[in-house]
Scaffold this motif. Sequence first.
Motif, PDB file in Angstrom:
ATOM      1  N   ALA A  54      43.779 -98.161 -42.141  1.00 34.27           N
ATOM      2  CA  ALA A  54      44.856 -98.830 -41.407  1.00 34.27           C
ATOM      3  C   ALA A  54      44.712 -98.151 -40.042  1.00 34.27           C
ATOM      4  N   ASP A  55      44.035 -97.083 -39.750  1.00 34.25           N
ATOM      5  CA  ASP A  55      43.991 -96.504 -38.420  1.00 34.25           C
ATOM      6  C   ASP A  55      42.821 -95.435 -38.328  1.00 34.25           C
ATOM      7  N   GLU A  56      42.608 -94.837 -37.485  1.00 34.41           N
ATOM      8  CA  GLU A  56      41.288 -93.833 -37.149  1.00 34.41           C
ATOM      9  C   GLU A  56      41.385 -92.752 -38.188  1.00 34.41           C
ATOM     10  N   ALA A  57      42.704 -92.156 -38.225  1.00 34.00           N
ATOM     11  CA  ALA A  57      42.786 -91.041 -39.197  1.00 34.00           C
ATOM     12  C   ALA A  57      42.488 -91.326 -40.429  1.00 34.00           C
ATOM     13  N   GLU A  58      42.645 -92.468 -40.950  1.00 32.42           N
ATOM     14  CA  GLU A  58      42.496 -92.682 -42.356  1.00 32.42           C
ATOM     15  C   GLU A  58      40.890 -93.053 -42.564  1.00 32.42           C
ATOM     16  N   ALA A  59      40.326 -93.669 -41.386  1.00 30.55           N
ATOM     17  CA  ALA A  59      38.864 -93.640 -41.493  1.00 30.55           C
ATOM     18  C   ALA A  59      38.186 -92.459 -41.378  1.00 30.55           C
ATOM     19  N   LEU A  60      38.620 -91.539 -40.667  1.00 39.57           N
ATOM     20  CA  LEU A  60      37.982 -90.176 -40.606  1.00 39.57           C
ATOM     21  C   LEU A  60      38.200 -89.416 -41.973  1.00 39.57           C
ATOM     22  N   GLN A  61      39.346 -89.606 -42.813  1.00 38.66           N
ATOM     23  CA  GLN A  61      39.724 -88.907 -44.306  1.00 38.66           C
ATOM     24  C   GLN A  61      38.728 -89.612 -45.149  1.00 38.66           C
ATOM     25  N   THR A  62      38.261 -91.118 -44.979  1.00 31.06           N
ATOM     26  CA  THR A  62      37.514 -91.684 -45.886  1.00 31.06           C
ATOM     27  C   THR A  62      36.219 -91.274 -45.685  1.00 31.06           C
ATOM     28  N   ILE A  67      31.155 -88.385 -47.420  1.00 34.26           N
ATOM     29  CA  ILE A  67      29.941 -87.513 -47.064  1.00 34.26           C
ATOM     30  C   ILE A  67      30.001 -86.384 -48.077  1.00 34.26           C
ATOM     31  N   LYS A  68      31.206 -85.865 -48.549  1.00 34.20           N
ATOM     32  CA  LYS A  68      31.386 -84.855 -49.764  1.00 34.20           C
ATOM     33  C   LYS A  68      30.925 -85.658 -50.993  1.00 34.20           C
ATOM     34  N   ILE A  69      31.323 -86.626 -51.421  1.00 32.34           N
ATOM     35  CA  ILE A  69      31.095 -87.140 -52.650  1.00 32.34           C
ATOM     36  C   ILE A  69      29.672 -87.430 -52.803  1.00 32.34           C
ATOM     37  N   GLU A  70      29.019 -88.039 -51.815  1.00 31.81           N
ATOM     38  CA  GLU A  70      27.735 -88.593 -51.879  1.00 31.81           C
ATOM     39  C   GLU A  70      26.749 -87.275 -51.592  1.00 31.81           C
ATOM     40  N   GLY A  71      27.304 -86.163 -51.142  1.00 29.07           N
ATOM     41  CA  GLY A  71      26.366 -85.035 -50.781  1.00 29.07           C
ATOM     42  C   GLY A  71      25.484 -84.910 -49.608  1.00 29.07           C
ATOM     43  N   ILE A  72      25.829 -85.853 -48.686  1.00 31.40           N
ATOM     44  CA  ILE A  72      25.290 -86.268 -47.264  1.00 31.40           C
ATOM     45  C   ILE A  72      25.265 -85.277 -46.340  1.00 31.40           C
ATOM     46  N   SER A  73      23.925 -84.676 -45.940  1.00 27.21           N
ATOM     47  CA  SER A  73      24.032 -83.462 -45.090  1.00 27.21           C
ATOM     48  C   SER A  73      23.398 -83.678 -43.747  1.00 27.21           C
ATOM     49  N   ASN A  74      22.925 -84.866 -43.438  1.00 21.75           N
ATOM     50  CA  ASN A  74      22.365 -85.097 -42.218  1.00 21.75           C
ATOM     51  C   ASN A  74      22.487 -86.596 -41.907  1.00 21.75           C
ATOM     52  N   ILE A  75      22.980 -87.050 -40.930  1.00 21.71           N
ATOM     53  CA  ILE A  75      23.178 -88.477 -40.655  1.00 21.71           C
ATOM     54  C   ILE A  75      22.485 -88.853 -39.303  1.00 21.71           C
ATOM     55  N   PHE A  76      21.843 -90.161 -39.371  1.00 21.65           N
ATOM     56  CA  PHE A  76      21.233 -90.728 -38.415  1.00 21.65           C
ATOM     57  C   PHE A  76      22.601 -91.562 -37.550  1.00 21.65           C
ATOM     58  N   CYS A  77      22.967 -91.317 -36.323  1.00 16.27           N
ATOM     59  CA  CYS A  77      23.793 -92.032 -35.775  1.00 16.27           C
ATOM     60  C   CYS A  77      23.837 -92.043 -33.995  1.00 16.27           C
ATOM     61  N   TRP A  78      23.453 -92.972 -33.807  1.00 13.96           N
ATOM     62  CA  TRP A  78      23.311 -92.973 -32.081  1.00 13.96           C
ATOM     63  C   TRP A  78      24.402 -93.524 -31.509  1.00 13.96           C
ATOM     64  N   ASP A  79      25.440 -93.816 -31.983  1.00  8.54           N
ATOM     65  CA  ASP A  79      26.712 -94.422 -31.257  1.00  8.54           C
ATOM     66  C   ASP A  79      27.468 -93.356 -30.833  1.00  8.54           C
ATOM     67  N   LYS A  80      27.833 -93.148 -29.721  1.00  5.80           N
ATOM     68  CA  LYS A  80      28.618 -92.063 -29.176  1.00  5.80           C
ATOM     69  C   LYS A  80      30.057 -92.008 -29.830  1.00  5.80           C
ATOM     70  N   GLU A  81      30.781 -93.036 -29.876  1.00  5.12           N
ATOM     71  CA  GLU A  81      32.083 -93.058 -30.518  1.00  5.12           C
ATOM     72  C   GLU A  81      32.042 -92.410 -32.046  1.00  5.12           C
ATOM     73  N   LEU A  82      31.046 -93.233 -32.585  1.00  5.35           N
ATOM     74  CA  LEU A  82      30.929 -92.503 -34.186  1.00  5.35           C
ATOM     75  C   LEU A  82      30.225 -91.106 -34.110  1.00  5.35           C
ATOM     76  N   GLN A  83      29.600 -90.843 -33.175  1.00  8.00           N
ATOM     77  CA  GLN A  83      29.110 -89.178 -33.060  1.00  8.00           C
ATOM     78  C   GLN A  83      30.426 -88.484 -33.219  1.00  8.00           C
ATOM     79  N   LEU A 190      36.631-100.342 -42.934  1.00  6.00           N
ATOM     80  CA  LEU A 190      37.160-101.653 -42.215  1.00  6.00           C
ATOM     81  C   LEU A 190      38.661-101.315 -41.848  1.00  6.00           C
ATOM     82  N   LEU A 191      38.561-101.107 -40.332  1.00  5.95           N
ATOM     83  CA  LEU A 191      39.819-100.921 -39.521  1.00  5.95           C
ATOM     84  C   LEU A 191      40.380-101.875 -38.965  1.00  5.95           C
ATOM     85  N   GLU A 192      41.887-101.771 -38.940  1.00  4.21           N
ATOM     86  CA  GLU A 192      42.551-102.658 -38.145  1.00  4.21           C
ATOM     87  C   GLU A 192      42.378-102.368 -36.925  1.00  4.21           C
ATOM     88  N   ASP A 193      42.524-103.766 -35.908  1.00  5.27           N
ATOM     89  CA  ASP A 193      42.100-103.625 -34.721  1.00  5.27           C
ATOM     90  C   ASP A 193      43.398-102.992 -33.692  1.00  5.27           C
TER      91      ASP A 193
END
Length: 193
Positions: A54-62, A67-83, A190-193
């Motif tokens: 519904a919002d960015e706070a929920e997106a952060l939580q998800t 990241i925790k469930i999948e055991g992700i430790s290092n991500i490729f991310c070049w987009d400044k907002e996503l970083q 998927l976030l609401e605009d």
Amino acid sequence: MNLFKRIVNKLTNQPEEEEKQSLEKLGDSLKNADLDYKFAQLFTHSGGFFNYCADEAEALQTLNQIIKIEGISNIFCWDKELQSFLNVVKTPFTPEMEHSNDAALITCEYLIAYDGRIMLSHNNILHYHSSRLPGKIIIMANVSQIVNNLNDAMGKIKRNGNIKNLTSISGGQSSLDTSSHTNTKLFLLLLED
């Protein structure tokens, strides 16, 4: 389906006719549904993991849960907002693709409701070929990016201009090229605009 055809389909990474028919039947049954509902159904049917936020706070939580469930430790991310999202959840990332990346956090161009595919371009994955992406891909998109079909997406791309290296992915399979990862996991936030 005969055995030879099944083996050829597996070797060429083509979905079997039964899977195609199943997806087509689901698409036909959803032809009068809202675009967002249709996209979500077809995306998950093809193996993707759909998360409505519904919002960015929920997106952060998800994102943090994935990241925790999948055991992700290092991500490729070049987009400044996503970083900035990754900084909040304290997950290491690299702005260039590296062998140590076990996931990618990217945006997309469009979400295609007709078949549940996600359209990517050089704006999302830089100069990298989609087959080079890590085995786990997390995509952040907005509801306004959902279009009815590929023709609608291509029309919008032509109006926007200067978008190149288009490809599409769905579930765990890449549509326009053969992925080197047979067990790709595709997560959509998927976030609401």
